[in-house]
Every structure is written in C-alpha cells, then in structure tokens.
Design a protein around this motif. Structure first.
Motif, PDB file in Angstrom:
ATOM      1  N   SER A   1       0.579  -1.388  -0.384  1.00 47.49           N
ATOM      2  CA  SER A   1      -0.353   0.131  -0.153  1.00 47.49           C
ATOM      3  C   SER A   1       0.831   1.298  -0.045  1.00 47.49           C
ATOM      4  O   SER A   1       1.955   1.472  -0.033  1.00 47.49           O
ATOM      5  CB  SER A   1      -0.618   0.070   1.378  1.00 47.49           C
ATOM      6  N   PHE A   2       0.187   2.202  -0.411  1.00 51.77           N
ATOM      7  CA  PHE A   2       0.358   3.657  -0.013  1.00 51.77           C
ATOM      8  C   PHE A   2       1.731   3.389   1.118  1.00 51.77           C
ATOM      9  O   PHE A   2       3.270   4.303   1.201  1.00 51.77           O
ATOM     10  CB  PHE A   2       0.082   4.483  -0.048  1.00 51.77           C
ATOM     11  N   THR A   3       1.751   3.348   2.516  1.00 54.03           N
ATOM     12  CA  THR A   3       2.740   3.425   3.543  1.00 54.03           C
ATOM     13  C   THR A   3       3.292   2.615   3.267  1.00 54.03           C
ATOM     14  O   THR A   3       4.212   2.874   4.337  1.00 54.03           O
ATOM     15  CB  THR A   3       1.646   3.220   4.872  1.00 54.03           C
ATOM     16  N   GLY A   4       3.412   1.159   2.355  1.00 56.44           N
ATOM     17  CA  GLY A   4       4.175   0.486   2.687  1.00 56.44           C
ATOM     18  C   GLY A   4       4.342  -1.219   3.369  1.00 56.44           C
ATOM     19  O   GLY A   4       4.951  -1.818   3.237  1.00 56.44           O
ATOM     20  N   ALA A   5       2.630  -1.211   3.737  1.00 60.62           N
ATOM     21  CA  ALA A   5       2.497  -2.432   4.574  1.00 60.62           C
ATOM     22  C   ALA A   5       1.698  -3.429   3.684  1.00 60.62           C
ATOM     23  O   ALA A   5       1.247  -2.683   2.081  1.00 60.62           O
ATOM     24  CB  ALA A   5       0.851  -1.755   4.971  1.00 60.62           C
ATOM     25  N   LYS A   6       2.899  -4.499   3.671  1.00 64.88           N
ATOM     26  CA  LYS A   6       1.910  -5.127   2.756  1.00 64.88           C
ATOM     27  C   LYS A   6       0.930  -6.541   2.807  1.00 64.88           C
ATOM     28  O   LYS A   6       1.027  -6.595   4.205  1.00 64.88           O
ATOM     29  CB  LYS A   6       3.758  -6.704   2.802  1.00 64.88           C
TER      30      LYS A   6
ATOM     31  N   TYR B   1       5.662  -1.222 -13.178  1.00 69.69           N
ATOM     32  CA  TYR B   1       5.007  -0.236 -12.412  1.00 69.69           C
ATOM     33  C   TYR B   1       4.083  -0.332 -12.434  1.00 69.69           C
ATOM     34  O   TYR B   1       3.234   0.036 -13.350  1.00 69.69           O
ATOM     35  CB  TYR B   1       6.223   0.582 -12.150  1.00 69.69           C
ATOM     36  N   SER B   2       3.372   0.069 -11.338  1.00 68.10           N
ATOM     37  CA  SER B   2       1.505   0.688 -11.026  1.00 68.10           C
ATOM     38  C   SER B   2       1.206   0.613  -9.822  1.00 68.10           C
ATOM     39  O   SER B   2       1.727   0.331  -8.856  1.00 68.10           O
ATOM     40  CB  SER B   2       1.305  -0.693 -11.428  1.00 68.10           C
ATOM     41  N   GLU B   3       0.238   1.769 -10.118  1.00 64.00           N
ATOM     42  CA  GLU B   3      -0.465   2.356  -9.043  1.00 64.00           C
ATOM     43  C   GLU B   3      -2.196   1.765  -9.391  1.00 64.00           C
ATOM     44  O   GLU B   3      -2.368   2.536 -10.537  1.00 64.00           O
ATOM     45  CB  GLU B   3      -0.227   3.365  -9.116  1.00 64.00           C
TER      46      GLU B   3
ATOM     47  N   ASN C   1       6.494  -3.882  -6.704  1.00 70.23           N
ATOM     48  CA  ASN C   1       6.059  -2.630  -7.928  1.00 70.23           C
ATOM     49  C   ASN C   1       4.277  -2.226  -7.659  1.00 70.23           C
ATOM     50  O   ASN C   1       3.983  -0.996  -8.621  1.00 70.23           O
ATOM     51  CB  ASN C   1       7.072  -2.751  -9.013  1.00 70.23           C
ATOM     52  N   ILE C   2       3.618  -3.179  -7.448  1.00 71.90           N
ATOM     53  CA  ILE C   2       2.432  -2.842  -7.223  1.00 71.90           C
ATOM     54  C   ILE C   2       2.085  -1.907  -6.093  1.00 71.90           C
ATOM     55  O   ILE C   2       2.348  -2.718  -4.680  1.00 71.90           O
ATOM     56  CB  ILE C   2       1.752  -4.239  -7.574  1.00 71.90           C
ATOM     57  N   ILE C   3       1.402  -1.127  -6.534  1.00 72.23           N
ATOM     58  CA  ILE C   3       1.308  -0.372  -5.183  1.00 72.23           C
ATOM     59  C   ILE C   3      -0.669  -0.102  -5.254  1.00 72.23           C
ATOM     60  O   ILE C   3      -0.920   0.674  -6.314  1.00 72.23           O
ATOM     61  CB  ILE C   3       1.943   1.140  -5.160  1.00 72.23           C
ATOM     62  N   LYS C   4      -1.193  -0.477  -4.359  1.00 73.53           N
ATOM     63  CA  LYS C   4      -2.633  -0.315  -3.626  1.00 73.53           C
ATOM     64  C   LYS C   4      -2.778   1.216  -2.884  1.00 73.53           C
ATOM     65  O   LYS C   4      -1.974   1.778  -1.868  1.00 73.53           O
ATOM     66  CB  LYS C   4      -3.196  -1.211  -2.862  1.00 73.53           C
ATOM     67  N   THR C   5      -3.014   2.428  -4.505  1.00 73.24           N
ATOM     68  CA  THR C   5      -3.013   3.412  -3.904  1.00 73.24           C
ATOM     69  C   THR C   5      -3.826   4.900  -4.391  1.00 73.24           C
ATOM     70  O   THR C   5      -4.255   4.158  -5.199  1.00 73.24           O
ATOM     71  CB  THR C   5      -1.636   4.756  -3.146  1.00 73.24           C
ATOM     72  N   ASN C   6      -3.729   6.238  -4.492  1.00 67.96           N
ATOM     73  CA  ASN C   6      -4.856   6.378  -4.580  1.00 67.96           C
ATOM     74  C   ASN C   6      -3.672   7.376  -5.466  1.00 67.96           C
ATOM     75  O   ASN C   6      -3.078   8.691  -5.057  1.00 67.96           O
ATOM     76  CB  ASN C   6      -5.967   7.490  -3.264  1.00 67.96           C
ATOM     77  N   THR C   7      -3.826   7.181  -6.312  1.00 65.13           N
ATOM     78  CA  THR C   7      -2.603   7.791  -7.810  1.00 65.13           C
ATOM     79  C   THR C   7      -2.498   9.485  -7.515  1.00 65.13           C
ATOM     80  O   THR C   7      -1.326   9.868  -7.828  1.00 65.13           O
ATOM     81  CB  THR C   7      -2.439   7.316  -9.457  1.00 65.13           C
ATOM     82  N   ILE C   8      -4.266   9.771  -7.194  1.00 62.26           N
ATOM     83  CA  ILE C   8      -3.977  11.488  -7.804  1.00 62.26           C
ATOM     84  C   ILE C   8      -3.983  11.754  -6.751  1.00 62.26           C
ATOM     85  O   ILE C   8      -2.783  12.773  -6.491  1.00 62.26           O
ATOM     86  CB  ILE C   8      -5.276  11.387  -8.440  1.00 62.26           C
TER      87      ILE C   8
ATOM     88  N   GLN D   1      -2.781  10.604  -3.691  1.00 62.63           N
ATOM     89  CA  GLN D   1      -1.500  10.285  -3.054  1.00 62.63           C
ATOM     90  C   GLN D   1      -0.230   9.278  -3.701  1.00 62.63           C
ATOM     91  O   GLN D   1      -0.168   8.033  -3.635  1.00 62.63           O
ATOM     92  CB  GLN D   1      -1.474   9.138  -1.660  1.00 62.63           C
ATOM     93  N   PRO D   2       0.120   9.990  -4.494  1.00 64.60           N
ATOM     94  CA  PRO D   2       0.830   8.977  -5.532  1.00 64.60           C
ATOM     95  C   PRO D   2       2.317   8.355  -4.661  1.00 64.60           C
ATOM     96  O   PRO D   2       2.751   9.445  -4.157  1.00 64.60           O
ATOM     97  CB  PRO D   2       1.437   9.874  -6.225  1.00 64.60           C
ATOM     98  N   TYR D   3       2.315   7.396  -4.576  1.00 60.25           N
ATOM     99  CA  TYR D   3       3.529   6.430  -4.845  1.00 60.25           C
ATOM    100  C   TYR D   3       4.731   6.608  -4.604  1.00 60.25           C
ATOM    101  O   TYR D   3       6.189   6.884  -5.238  1.00 60.25           O
ATOM    102  CB  TYR D   3       3.370   5.188  -4.421  1.00 60.25           C
ATOM    103  N   TYR D   4       4.572   6.817  -6.114  1.00 57.23           N
ATOM    104  CA  TYR D   4       6.281   7.293  -7.736  1.00 57.23           C
ATOM    105  C   TYR D   4       6.056   8.652  -8.327  1.00 57.23           C
ATOM    106  O   TYR D   4       5.942   8.718  -9.157  1.00 57.23           O
ATOM    107  CB  TYR D   4       6.035   6.101  -8.862  1.00 57.23           C
ATOM    108  N   LEU D   5       5.937   9.202  -7.239  1.00 59.50           N
ATOM    109  CA  LEU D   5       5.517  10.636  -7.503  1.00 59.50           C
ATOM    110  C   LEU D   5       6.921  11.434  -8.260  1.00 59.50           C
ATOM    111  O   LEU D   5       7.053  12.408  -9.365  1.00 59.50           O
ATOM    112  CB  LEU D   5       5.565  11.651  -6.051  1.00 59.50           C
ATOM    113  N   GLU D   6       7.864  10.727  -7.626  1.00 60.49           N
ATOM    114  CA  GLU D   6       9.180  11.315  -7.757  1.00 60.49           C
ATOM    115  C   GLU D   6       9.933  10.879  -8.624  1.00 60.49           C
ATOM    116  O   GLU D   6      11.360  11.004  -9.194  1.00 60.49           O
ATOM    117  CB  GLU D   6       9.910  11.838  -6.641  1.00 60.49           C
ATOM    118  N   SER D   7       9.466   9.355  -9.110  1.00 61.07           N
ATOM    119  CA  SER D   7      10.071   8.547 -10.056  1.00 61.07           C
ATOM    120  C   SER D   7       9.768   8.894 -11.575  1.00 61.07           C
ATOM    121  O   SER D   7       9.075   9.123 -11.974  1.00 61.07           O
ATOM    122  CB  SER D   7       9.419   7.576  -9.594  1.00 61.07           C
ATOM    123  N   LYS D   8      10.741   7.996 -12.676  1.00 67.75           N
ATOM    124  CA  LYS D   8      10.202   8.965 -13.896  1.00 67.75           C
ATOM    125  C   LYS D   8      10.817   7.907 -14.847  1.00 67.75           C
ATOM    126  O   LYS D   8      11.263   6.879 -14.348  1.00 67.75           O
ATOM    127  CB  LYS D   8      11.263  10.127 -14.420  1.00 67.75           C
TER     128      LYS D   8
END
Length: 540
Positions: free
Chosen positions: A134-139, A255-257, A282-289, A291-298
């Motif tokens: 998840s966004f918090t890192g919890a598995k 990578y995905s959200e 790299n699968i992340i469960k989050t609100n992409t808009i 709470q983006p997990y990969y905000l600074e990833s390109k």
C-alpha cells in the motif's frame, strides 16, 4: 496450435471445477468466491512452477515416484542450495507445501487447518517477492485463510479436500514454455465472472486486446532493453502485459498504482502468469492522484486507460498542495453543485503522466474523444503544453463502442518527449471495425488487417485519404490546437469537363424544374387558402 487449444481447454475445466466446488458449498456468486478461485488457482500455478523449475535444476527428481518425499530426503544444505539456484520468479516452497503432500494428508484430522497453515507459511516465506504494497509500505498477504469463508465449521475439512482433489488431477508443467497469448486467454477466463468494480474506483478492469496491441506496437516499434514501464490506473494490467510482451518480459520492469485492492490482486496474478513475478513488489495500492507512491519516479513508457469521470470532491482540496503545483500545471476541475460523479478525473491522470515521463519517455493514454477538440479549459491548456513542448507524436480516434464498458467515443494520445514535431500523425479510425453483439450490447471489433493498417500507417507517418494526416506543430497551433484528424482533411471538389452545349442543356433542365416547382407551390398555396376560407365559414 492444437496443443495450445488442448491446454486452454484443460485449464478452463480446472477453473470450472473450482467454481463447482464453491457452488456445492454455498459460495457460488458469493462475495468471497473471487478470492477463493483466484488464490487457489495461483497456489496451483506456483506449486507447478516450483516443481517444473526444481526438476529442470535437478533432473534426477523428475523420475521420483513421490516428488515431495524425494525433496524431504535431500540433506538440508543441499535443499537450501537448490532453492538459492532457482530463478527469482520461482516461489520458494518446502516439501510439505506441495499439493501432492496435502493430497496424501487429506484423511488426517483437522485438514482445513493444515490447508490454511500451508498457505499462510507460503505467504510468509515469499512475502518479499509476492506481496502487494500500500502507499504506507504495508504489505498484504498472498493467501487468505480460505476455509474460514465456509461459515459451517463442520464443512471446512470437506471443502478443502474437494479443492485439493481438483488441483491434484491437473498439471501446468507441460505449459510453461507456451507463449504469452496462451496465458492472456486463461487470465481472461479466470476473471470474467468477477470483472466488475465492486468498490475500487480506478481503471477499467479490461481494455480490449486490439487497443492494447495497437498502443504497444506504436509505442515500441524497435527493440529496447532495461526499461521501466508504468500504469497509474492499472486495473488488471492488460495494457502493461501488452507492452511487456512487445518489449520482452526479460527486458522491462513493471510499475503500477491503483486504488482497488481487487484490481491489484488481479494484476499480481497476471504478472505471475506472464513471467513478470519480479515486478510484483512494484504493485502499489494507493490513490494515485492524491497519494502518488511514485511521485518523483520517472519512467520510459507509460500506458493508461484512466477512469474518465469520477467524484473526487473528497480529496479535491488535497490536490492544491504546493508539492502538486508543477504536476497539475493546467488546473484542477471545479466541484460541481450537482452530478459530482461527472468530474473529469482523466484530466488529472493526463497531467500526472506528463509529469512522470523521463527525458526520453513515451506514453499512450486512452481519453474521451471530446478532449481532442475542446475549445477551452484544462483540456485546451494540456493540448497547448503538449504542442508547445513538442511532445505530441500523434492521436488515433477509435471506432465507437470499441470498449464494451463505455459508450463514450475514445481516442488514444501518443506522447513522446523526443517527438518529430514536423510529422505529427492524426488518425481517424472511427469508420473501421465490425459490429458484433455481446449479450444485449453491441461492440465494434477491429480485424487483424485493420489493426496492422493503423499501426503501420502511424509508425510510417503516412497520410492516407480519409484516414490520416501528417502535419506540423505549427499547423496544429493555427487550428486552435485541435487534435482531430477531420479538421485537417482536405475538402475535395470533383470537376467534370463538359461542352458548351452540354452546359446549356443542363441549365435549361434546371430552369424547367424550377418553373415546375414554382407552379406546384402556387397550386398548393391556392389550395391552402381555400381550406382556410372553408374553416372560417364553418366557425361563423
């Protein structure tokens, strides 16, 4: 091909048998049936993948009469060395985790507990590779305690035995050298009864394979290696699987959200089936808009079929943070007083994708066709930025009803940070396709020939009459930044040479017809006047 069909038939039969077990124990169409079917199927797939890999590494085990016993008989250090030598995509199992071992223990007491304990141990020992975060890192856990979905505790042992017996009758081991399309078919069949969103907000679970293939083959016309592919609204991963297949699963990392736990679990299964297990972390469960997990990833490649409309008023205020100003450069849609569910969240995804591309990144985004011609607002600002920055490679407007899930006409934007600004391809493919009936709905399906025509025309930058134009960024700017191919098609006037006598004859014919029409008009006028006088006389 016959072998493929045989494997598909057998695998579908396994899925049907698992569903039958669920139905027999009162779980048919139950909310938990999806978890049971997909998790038991995944357990079987991982079990057979492990067996196949171990036998390839240690061929002597292939002839063992009792495979799980042969593994147990290996010295501990030899077994650990064997596990260490396996590919990272392969789960690490113990002999007692195998289906064959459970099958031999099914007459022991408290079998449901043994079954649940086995799945729990597999989850714990493989958490690093197989867990969705998840966004918090919890598995999350790989498997639930499936017997607990049977409310009558006295039926749990029998239920788990029935599942194990169905799994024991079947083997995937002969299938692991099959191509991607085989497992795409299986995945579709596996999730077809659960392919509706029961709470998750983002992403259609299913993008037509024709659209996915077109997007992938336009985005990746040449071989690439070591690239990062991303989908911010991944759903079950159809677009990601398609581009990974085009690139080569060994040449990319996924990578995905997505906000939906259900879609994240579907995607995990899809990655396992398609030899992309290394990308599961790299699968992340989050609100992409919000709470983006990969905000600074390109990323090198981004694909997306985002939700078009959605009420995001609950987190609207969170989007106005200073940290998001650069990301949402064109603005945030206002909250309407009514019909909040019609808020255009896809505009947020487009801006997020533009922000997430690296310096040579490419993207393909499904959008409502209205976006490409909107005269003002956020839509216009986004199009202006794409053209002014030179990031638009082209647009393909798809046939109506190509998505079974929406009646909205859709187009695909192709972005490229290194685009050829003087040869932008705008294509109107709306007249292509064949209409088929699916239940009560009609859907448009592109033929293979039409798919190939779209791909080759786009990649070769061809101008084809009534299909495509190739224009410069300056021409688009001059047309109010319209991305619609139709606005650039030439108006055709056909000329025919005729003699003076033929011209005079045609003009005489026109004049005679006009005289006749005037006479008919006068006659009708007189008749109407008579009718009116008659009505007036009757009233008096």
């Amino acid at each position: 091909m016959t072998q493929d069909i045989n494997f598909i038939t057998k695998t579908k039969a396994l899925i049907d048998n698992l569903k039958s077990v669920c139905a027999n124990y009162g779980l048919g169409n139950d909310g938990n049936e999806f978890k049971i079917i997909t998790q038991v199927f995944l357990y079987k797939f991982l079990n057979d993948k492990f067996r196949f890999a171990v036998k390839a590494e240690k061929p002597a085990l292939d002839d063992a009469e009792n495979f799980s016993k042969a593994l147990r008989d290996l010295p501990e250090d030899e077994y650990q060395f064997l596990l260490a030598s396996l590919d990272p995509n392969i789960p690490r199992l113990q002999p007692e985790h195998l289906i064959s071992h459970l099958f031999s223990k099914q007459n022991d007491g408290d079998f449901a507990k043994l079954f649940d304990d086995t799945l729990r141990q597999i989850s714990i020992q493989n958490a690093d590779v197989f867990s969705v975060k998840s966004f918090t890192g919890a598995k999350d856990i790989l498997f639930d305690e499936l017997s607990q979905f049977i409310s009558d505790s006295s039926q749990r042992d029998a239920f788990c035995k029935a599942l194990i017996n169905k799994l024991f009758e079947f083997s995937f081991e002969e299938m692991f050298k099959q191509k991607y399309d085989f497992f795409a078919t299986i995945f579709e069949y596996l999730i077809k009864d659960y392919n509706t969103d029961s709470g998750g907000k983002y992403a259609e679970y299913y993008t037509p394979h024709a659209v996915a293939r077109i997007m992938a083959q336009i985005m990746v016309p040449e071989p690439v290696k070591g690239v990062k592919c991303y989908d911010p609204s991944a759903g079950s991963g159809t677009l990601l699987m398609s581009i990974a297949h085009q690139i080569g699963e060994e040449n990319c990392t996924i990578y995905s959200e997505d906000i939906s736990q259900k879609s994240s679990n579907m995607l995990r299964l899809n990655l396992v089936l398609n030899n992309l297990t290394h990308s599961i972390p790299n699968i992340i469960k989050t609100n992409t808009i919000a709470q983006p997990y990969y905000l600074e990833s390109k990323f090198d490649y981004i694909v997306s079929n985002p939700p078009f409309k959605l009420d995001f008023s609950d987190f609207h205020a969170d989007l106005d943070k200073e940290a998001f100003k650069k990301r949402f450069f064109a603005g945030i849609p206002n909250i309407p007083k009514s019909k909040k569910e019609s808020m255009s969240i896809y505009l947020m995804f487009i801006q997020h994708i533009m922000y997430s591309l690296n310096d040579h990144g490419k993207a393909a985004i499904v959008v409502p066709t209205g976006f490409i011609t909107a005269q003002s607002g956020i839509e216009k600002k986004i199009r202006e930025r794409l053209i002014d920055n030179g990031w638009l490679r082209g647009v393909v407007s798809m046939p109506s009803n190509i998505f079974a899930s929406t009646g909205t006409n859709v187009s695909v934007l192709f972005l490229d940070k290194k685009a050829d600004n003087q040869h932008i391809v705008l294509m109107d493919a709306s007249k292509l396709g064949e209409t088929i009936k699916e239940g009560k709905n009609q859907r448009t399906v592109l033929t293979t020939t039409e798919e190939d025509k779209i791909i080759s025309t786009f990649n070769e930058k061809q101008a084809v009459e009534d299909l495509s134009v190739v224009i410069s960024k300056e021409e688009i700017a001059a047309k109010n930044y319209s991305f619609s191919a139709g606005q650039y098609f030439e108006v055709k006037i056909e000329y025919t040479d005729i003699t003076t006598e033929e011209f005079a004859e045609k003009m005489t014919g026109f004049e005679n017809r006009l005289v006749d029409l005037f006479q008919q008009g006068n006659t009708l006028d007189l008749e109407i006047q008579k009718q009116l006088k008659g009505l007036k006389y009757e009233r008096n």
